[in-house]
Design an enzyme around this catalytic site. Structure first.
Site, short mmCIF file in Angstrom:
data_model
loop_
_atom_site.label_atom_id
_atom_site.label_comp_id
_atom_site.label_asym_id
_atom_site.label_seq_id
_atom_site.Cartn_x
_atom_site.Cartn_y
_atom_site.Cartn_z
N ASP A 192 -3.19 2.75 -5.99
CA ASP A 192 -2.07 2.79 -5.05
C ASP A 192 -1.93 1.55 -4.18
O ASP A 192 -1.30 1.60 -3.13
CB ASP A 192 -2.21 4.03 -4.15
N GLU A 193 -2.51 0.42 -4.59
CA GLU A 193 -2.32 -0.81 -3.80
C GLU A 193 -2.23 -2.03 -4.72
O GLU A 193 -2.88 -2.10 -5.76
CB GLU A 193 -3.43 -0.98 -2.77
N ASP A 198 0.86 -1.19 0.00
CA ASP A 198 0.00 0.00 0.00
C ASP A 198 0.89 1.24 0.00
O ASP A 198 1.74 1.41 0.89
CB ASP A 198 -0.90 -0.02 1.25
N MET A 199 0.71 2.11 -0.98
CA MET A 199 1.51 3.32 -1.07
C MET A 199 1.14 4.29 0.05
O MET A 199 -0.01 4.36 0.47
CB MET A 199 1.31 4.00 -2.43
N TYR A 238 -1.10 10.20 -3.44
CA TYR A 238 -1.35 11.41 -4.22
C TYR A 238 -0.42 12.54 -3.78
O TYR A 238 0.08 13.31 -4.61
CB TYR A 238 -2.81 11.83 -4.09
#
Length: 642
Positions: free
Chosen positions: A120-121, A18-19, A23
Site C-alpha cells: 500500500d505504499e 501512502d494508501m 485493507y
C-alpha cells in the site's frame, strides 16, 4: 548499518504515496455497505477475536487501535464491523489486497519512475515530469490551478489563515520562487492529479508527501491523513526535523536509534545536530557517521528504484501462546503450507512477469524451556531456491533443522516456535531470448517454456530407469507414404533412397561443434538409438567458424544420429512429427548452465566461447558420463531447474 549515498547533482522531486487504511478500503469496495461505518480488518486468528491489521477512521474516533484484538475492539466500539481477511491453507491470504495495490501502482507509474515499497505504499520520482511542466506550463502563468493541489499542506506556511486555499495557491504560483521550490510546486500539482485519478478509477483514497528526497517525503506523507498531501520546501526542513523524535527516522527505530539515545543522549533530530561529523564517525564508523550527520540536516542521496514488482515473496505465520509449535512434525506441517503458497506465488511471477527467484530463506522466532539462554535468536538460514513445491518444502525443512541445531547448540532441551516464515529473494528478469532446456530437446517449434513448465512433477535424477524420447521439430524430410511404410522391410531400394536423401539434408545443415566431446555421444552409445539409423536425424548445430579442416573434427561433424521411429511409436510418440532437430548455442541461458555439473559447464562453455586450440579431454569428463548407455530415458523425466 546504513551508509551515506552520494547526493544528486540536480534538485529532485520525490513523492511518497501512502494508501489510507488500505485493507479497509478494499473491503469497502467489495461491500459498499461498509462505507462510512466503523470497520476493521481482522487477521485470521481465533484467539480473542483475532488481531486488527487495519482500522477505519470512523472506528478510530471511538478509540479503536490496531494493537487491539477483535474482542477488545467490540468492547470499545460495539457497532464496529469486523471483516476477516480471506483464508487459505489455514492462514491469511493477502492476494486480494496485492491485486488492488497493483491497480494503484499502474496509475501512479504513468508519471515517472515508480518504486513499489509495499502493498500500500509507493515512491515516485517526478523530476522529469516536473521539469517538463515547468517548461511548458509553469504554475505562475496558469490562470487556474488544479483544485486538489490548492488543498496541499505546505510546511512553513501559516495554517491558521482565514483562506488557506488562497494562501497555498499563492505559494504554488510564486514568480520569485527559487528553482527547487518551482519544481516542488509542479510536483504538488502532478501528485494531486494522480491522487484524483486513483480515486476515480479504483475508489481508493491516498495521502502523499512531496519533497526533494525519499526520506523527507516518507516522513511527511502521513502527517495529514486521510486524502491529503504535504509539501516540504527546502526552507522548512530544519524547523521540521529539529523536534522530530529520533526513533521516527527511517533505520533509527531499532538498535542504532537506541544506541544514540543511550550512548549520546540523542532523543530528537535536533539533538543530533550538536555532534560533528568526526564525532559521529568516531562512534559509528565512517559510513554510518556520515549518514547520521547528513540525515540530521535533511540530506539523503537514496534514489527511487524503477521497480513495479516486489523484490521478494514471503509467507509467514505466528503461533502465539499455546499455539506454539513444539515438535518437528508440527513445524513440517506448517512449513509445507507456507512453501505451497510461496511456490504458487513465484510460479505466478515467473508466468506473468518472466522473473525467477534464486534464494530461499527461512526465518523463525523460538524460545527454550531453559530461559538462561533464551536471549539467543533463532538464526535465519538460506539456500539456492529450487522450483517445485516438493523441492521447496524439502529444502525449507532442512533449513529449519539446521537453524534449530544452531539455536539449541549442545543443549538437549525443549523448544517452541512462535513465528515461522519462508521467502524467495534475489529475483531477476529472465534474459530475453532464453527458454527452457526442453526446447533444445523438442526443437524450436516446441511450446514448452519456463513459463508453463511444472517443475514439481520432474524427478531429481534422470538415471532412474526412465526412457528418453526425442520429439524433433517439424522440418521437411523423406517421409514414406502409408503403403510404402507397410512394404518398408521388403523394399530395400526405397529404404536406401530415403536414407540417402536424409543424409544429404544432414550434411548441408551440419555445422562445427567445438570441443572434443559432445552431447551427441551419449546418444550414439545408446542401443536404442544406434540399433537402426535410418529415418530421423538428431543434429547439435553450432554457428561457429567453418574454416577448420582437421580430420578428426570433420569425422565428428558427420556423426548424424538416426532415431528409430518404431522405438518412438512403442512409447506412444507421434512418428509423423519426426524430423531434424537443431539448436543455436546463442539461445542457451547462462544461468541454466551454471546449475549444471562442472564437467558439463566446461563443455557447453566450449560451444559458447570456443578455445583457440582444441584440447583433448579424458574419458568420462563430458555430459555422456552422466547417462547410462544401457538405458534410454523419458522426456518427462528430465529435471529442469529454472
Amino acid at each position: 548499518m546504513p551508509v551515506a549515498r552520494p547526493e544528486p547533482q540536480e534538485p529532485r522531486v520525490i513523492a511518497h504515496v501512502d494508501m489510507d487504511c488500505f485493507y479497509v478500503q478494499v473491503e469497502q469496495r467489495r461491500n459498499p455497505e461498509l462505507r462510512g461505518q466503523p470497520t476493521a480488518v481482522v487477521q485470521y486468528n481465533d484467539w480473542k477475536g483475532g488481531g486488527l491489521i487495519a482500522v477505519s477512521y470512523e472506528a478510530r474516533k471511538f478509540g479503536v487501535k490496531r494493537s487491539m484484538r477483535g474482542d477488545e475492539a467490540k468492547m470499545v466500539c460495539p457497532s464496529i464491523n469486523l471483516v476477516q481477511v480471506p483464508v487459505a491453507r489455514d492462514k491469511a491470504d493477502l492476494n486480494v489486497y496485492r491485486s488492488a495495490g497493483s491497480e494503484v501502482v499502474t496509475i501512479l507509474s504513468t508519471k515517472g519512475k515508480c518504486e513499489r515499497a509495499s502493498i500500500d505504499e509507493v515512491y515516485l520520482d517526478l523530476t522529469d515530469a516536473a521539469k517538463e511542466m515547468l517548461l511548458e506550463s509553469p504554475p505562475e502563468l496558469l490562470e487556474l490551478i488544479f483544485e486538489e493541489a490548492t488543498k496541499s499542506n505546505i510546511l512553513g506556511l501559516p495554517s491558521d489563515v482565514s483562506n488557506r486555499e488562497d494562501s497555498v495557491r499563492a505559494w504554488l504560483c510564486r514568480a520569485d520562487a527559487d528553482y527547487q521550490d518551482k519544481l516542488l510546486s509542479c510536483g504538488a500539482i502532478i501528485v494531486a492529479q494522480l491522487r484524483v485519478k486513483v480515486l476515480e478509477e479504483t475508489q481508493f483514497t491516498c495521502s502523499a508527501g512531496i519533497a526533494h528526497n525519499k526520506m523527507l517525503a516518507k516522513l511527511v506523507s502521513g502527517m495529514h491523513k486521510p486524502a491529503q498531501q504535504t509539501v516540504v520546501p527546502s526552507s522548512a526542513v530544519q524547523d521540521f526535523l529539529v523536534s522530530l523524535p529520533i526513533k521516527k527516522m527511517k533505520q533509527l527505530g531499532g538498535k542504532l536509534g537506541s544506541s544514540l539515545q543511550d550512548d549520546l543522549g540523542v532523543n530528537t533530530v535536533g539533538d543530533l545536530l550538536s555532534f560533528t561529523e568526526d564525532k559521529l564517525q568516531e562512534y559509528y564508523g565512517v559510513n554510518t557517521g556520515t549518514w547520521l550527520w547528513k540525515i540530521a540536516r535533511g540530506i539523503s542521496g537514496e534514489e527511487v528504484e524503477d521497480r513495479l514488482l516486489p523484490k521478494s515473496h514471503g509467507c509467514g505465520k505466528t503461533f502465539p501462546g499455546p499455539k506454539a509449535l513444539k515438535n518437528n512434525a508440527s513445524v513440517k506441517t506448517w512449513l509445507d503450507r507456507l512453501c505451497e503458497e510461496l511456490s504458487e506465488r513465484i510460479q505466478s511471477d515467473l508466468n506473468q512477469n518472466k522473473r525467477i527467484a534464486q534464494t530461499l530463506t527461512l526465518y523463525a522466532r523460538a524460545c527454550k524451556k531453559n530461559k538462561s539462554d533464551s536471549i539467543k535468536k533463532f538464526p535465519s538460514k538460506s539456500c539456492p531456491l529450487r522450483y517445485g513445491t516438493v523441492k521447496i518444502q524439502e529444502d525449507a525443512m532442512k533449513l529449519f533443522e539446521s537453524g534449530l541445531h544452531d539455536f539449541l547448540g549442545s543443549q538437549n532441551t525443549k523448544w517452541s516456535i512462535t513465528s515461522l516464515s519462508v521467502s524467495a529473494s534475489k529475483i531477476f528478469d529472465i534474459p530475453i531470448g532464453t527458454s527452457s532446456i526442453l526446447r533444445y530437446i523438442k526443437g524450436p517449434n516446441s511450446t514448452v517454456s519456463p513459463a508453463n513448465l511444472d517443475c514439481s512433477s520432474l524427478p531429481e535424477d534422470p538415471s532412474l530407469g526412465n526412457k528418453l524420447y526425442i520429439a524433433p521439430n517439424h522440418e521437411e524430410h523423406c517421409e514414406p507414404s502409408l503403403s510404402e511404410k507397410e512394404d518398408y522391410g521388403n523394399n530395400s531400394n526405397l529404404a536406401k533412397q530415403c536414407q540417402i536423401k536424409e543424409e544429404k539434408k544432414v550434411s548441408k545443415k551440419l555445422t562445427e561443434v567445438k570441443g572434443t566431446c559432445s552431447i551427441l555421444k551419449f546418444l550414439s552409445q545408446s542401443p536404442v538409438l544406434s540399433e537402426k539409423r535410418k529415418i530421423d536425424s538428431l543434429i547439435c548445430s553450432h554457428p561457429g567458424p567453418e574454416s577448420s579442416s582437421e580430420p578428426n573434427k570433420a569425422e565428428e561433424h558427420k556423426a548424424a544420429q538416426y532415431v528409430d521411429r518404431n522405438k518412438f511409436n512403442t512409447a506412444g510418440s507421434n512418428s509423423a512429427s519426426s524430423s531434424t532437430w537443431m539448436f543455436n548455442v546463442e539461445d542457451i541461458d547462462p544461468a541454466v548452465v551454471e546449475e549444471l555439473p562442472p564437467e558439463i559447464q566446461r563443455e557447453i562453455h566450449g560451444w559458447i566461447r570456443p578455445p583457440k586450440q582444441s584440447s583433448s579431454k579424458t574419458r568420462g569428463s563430458t555430459i555422456s558420463s552422466y547417462f547410462q548407455p544401457a538405458k534410454s530415458y523419458s522426456l518427462q523425466a528430465i529435471p529442469i531447474l529454472l
